[in-house]
Scaffold this active site. Structure first.
Site, PDB file in Angstrom:
ATOM      1  N   LYS A 108      -7.342 -41.793  -4.535  1.00  0.00           N
ATOM      2  CA  LYS A 108      -6.602 -41.006  -3.531  1.00  0.00           C
ATOM      3  C   LYS A 108      -7.215 -41.164  -2.140  1.00  0.00           C
ATOM      4  O   LYS A 108      -6.525 -41.432  -1.160  1.00  0.00           O
ATOM      5  CB  LYS A 108      -6.603 -39.535  -3.973  1.00  0.00           C
ATOM      6  CG  LYS A 108      -6.213 -38.527  -2.932  1.00  0.00           C
ATOM      7  CD  LYS A 108      -4.731 -38.408  -2.748  1.00  0.00           C
ATOM      8  CE  LYS A 108      -4.393 -37.515  -1.565  1.00  0.00           C
ATOM      9  NZ  LYS A 108      -2.990 -37.489  -1.250  1.00  0.00           N
ATOM     10  N   THR A 150      -6.567 -32.314  -4.030  1.00  0.00           N
ATOM     11  CA  THR A 150      -7.372 -33.393  -3.454  1.00  0.00           C
ATOM     12  C   THR A 150      -8.736 -32.798  -3.132  1.00  0.00           C
ATOM     13  O   THR A 150      -8.845 -31.913  -2.274  1.00  0.00           O
ATOM     14  CB  THR A 150      -6.743 -33.921  -2.143  1.00  0.00           C
ATOM     15  OG1 THR A 150      -5.420 -34.350  -2.421  1.00  0.00           O
ATOM     16  CG2 THR A 150      -7.552 -35.070  -1.585  1.00  0.00           C
ATOM     17  N   LEU A 179      -5.153 -26.629  -5.697  1.00  0.00           N
ATOM     18  CA  LEU A 179      -5.877 -25.726  -4.801  1.00  0.00           C
ATOM     19  C   LEU A 179      -6.330 -26.473  -3.544  1.00  0.00           C
ATOM     20  O   LEU A 179      -6.352 -27.701  -3.510  1.00  0.00           O
ATOM     21  CB  LEU A 179      -7.074 -25.142  -5.556  1.00  0.00           C
ATOM     22  CG  LEU A 179      -6.679 -24.261  -6.755  1.00  0.00           C
ATOM     23  CD1 LEU A 179      -7.833 -24.089  -7.729  1.00  0.00           C
ATOM     24  CD2 LEU A 179      -6.162 -22.910  -6.278  1.00  0.00           C
ATOM     25  N   PRO A 180      -6.738 -25.718  -2.493  1.00  0.00           N
ATOM     26  CA  PRO A 180      -7.051 -26.384  -1.226  1.00  0.00           C
ATOM     27  C   PRO A 180      -8.233 -27.359  -1.278  1.00  0.00           C
ATOM     28  O   PRO A 180      -8.151 -28.447  -0.714  1.00  0.00           O
ATOM     29  CB  PRO A 180      -7.364 -25.214  -0.278  1.00  0.00           C
ATOM     30  CG  PRO A 180      -6.689 -24.026  -0.881  1.00  0.00           C
ATOM     31  CD  PRO A 180      -6.709 -24.252  -2.364  1.00  0.00           C
ATOM     32  N   LYS A 220      -8.451 -34.086   6.649  1.00  0.00           N
ATOM     33  CA  LYS A 220      -9.209 -33.631   5.457  1.00  0.00           C
ATOM     34  C   LYS A 220      -9.534 -34.831   4.564  1.00  0.00           C
ATOM     35  O   LYS A 220     -10.684 -35.006   4.134  1.00  0.00           O
ATOM     36  CB  LYS A 220      -8.368 -32.604   4.672  1.00  0.00           C
ATOM     37  CG  LYS A 220      -8.956 -32.260   3.317  1.00  0.00           C
ATOM     38  CD  LYS A 220      -7.994 -31.494   2.407  1.00  0.00           C
ATOM     39  CE  LYS A 220      -8.543 -31.455   0.995  1.00  0.00           C
ATOM     40  NZ  LYS A 220      -7.702 -30.748   0.045  1.00  0.00           N
TER      41      LYS A 220
END
Ligand code: NAD
Length: 292
Positions: A169, A94, A65-66, A244
């Protein structure tokens, strides 16, 4: 083969769900977008009408998902639907470290094991099944998630407890953002000093300035392997997504009181580039802004 719910069938999730189906898993797929559901059907998944329906009797639920708020909302629906206590939650999105830890704690309070398993690799790797997964969770959670993730990737690495997958990450992508900017600067400086870009590449790629940004993802067209720079910076990893991740890194750094001035500077530069309407270009295109 397992019954798996897959929620979030966008640019990345679409290919990942297809690879699970290709590996023989029974994949129930859900997305808010009807086009994404149709694509999932074509790829061998069974499209369903809600996250809760996808999760019914599932051995594992994968989300792609976003952002953190979407994961939190979907997990709230899943807990309300009383998913089996044996179901494993695998979030590949992420998201921020704090939310990753919080949702895992909430899952545990409901008697459910959760792992964060964000990916390295873009849409091409998601389609090809060659992603790298960095997994945060217990040893038992990792052992259960590993064979499922292996059907979508080429490397599945246990980073540590819940939240450490996300930590790996964003630390990795902060490093990538900063080295890409530095690589672009070095090429521009070399150019201004009268050095040919190919010659600088030949020297620096076997010298101490070498990095993945230079040798595998060179930002200068016509130099090094085929990269987005050779295709007018189309495809690859969008500036908006790099931004992001740099913001997530800055937020995590501030919470952990870690001093990350290069990461902060990279975030500022990518913000400027995105504000200039270039958020859709590959992140190596930042060389165009630095060129002026
Ligand atoms: P995307 O926007 O293409 O896909 C997200 C999907 O989630 C959409 O199809 C959307 O409809 C769906 N969705 C949103 N809310 C939902 C809900 N409540 N229920 C069901 N579906 C819902 O994004 P993407 O590019 O596939 O990225 C997904 C994640 O992977 C992000 O966290 C991103 O940062 C990460 N990521 C992306 C890339 C990349 O190159 N695109 C690389 C690595 C990691």
């Amino acid at each position: 083969m397992a019954r798996i719910a897959f929620i979030g069938l966008g640019n990345m999730g679409g290919g990942m769900a297809a690879n699970l189906a290709k590996a023989g898993h029974d994949v129930r797929a859900f997305d808010l977008s009807s086009e994404a559901l149709e694509r999932a059907r074509t790829a061998g998944c069974l499209p369903v009408e809600s996250a809760a329906e996808a999760a019914e009797d599932a051995e594992a639920i994968v989300t792609m998902l976003p952002a953190g708020r979407h994961v939190e909302a979907v997990y709230a629906d899943l807990f309300a639907a009383n998913i089996l206590p044996t179901t494993l939650l695998i979030d590949c999105s992420t998201i921020d470290v704090a939310t990753a830890k919080r949702v895992a704690e909430t899952a545990l309070a409901n008697g459910i094991t959760a792992v964060d398993a964000p990916v390295s690799g873009g849409i091409g790797a998601a389609n090809a099944g060659t992603l790298t997964f960095m997994v945060g969770g217990t040893d038992a959670g990792f052992a259960e998630a590993k064979p499922i993730l292996a059907a979508m990737g080429q490397a599945v690495i246990h980073a540590g407890g819940n939240g450490t997958g996300q930590a790996a990450k964003i630390a990795n992508n902060m490093l990538l953002g900063a080295t890409m900017v530095a690589t672009c600067e070095a090429f521009l400086l070399a150019e201004k000093l009268g050095l040919d870009a190919q010659t600088f590449y030949d020297i620096s790629s076997v010298s101490s300035g070498q990095s993945w940004s230079m040798t595998r993802y060179c930002p200068v067209p016509g130099v090094g392997p085929d990269t987005p720079a050779d295709h007018e910076y189309q495809g690859g990893f969008a500036t908006a997504l790099m931004l992001k991740d740099l913001k997530l890194a800055a937020e995590a750094a501030s919470g952990a009181r870690a001093d990350t001035p290069m990461g902060t500077k990279a975030a500022e530069l990518y913000q400027r580039f995105a504000d200039d309407g270039q958020g859709g270009l590959d992140f190596s295109a930042i060389i165009k802004m630095l060129r002026g």
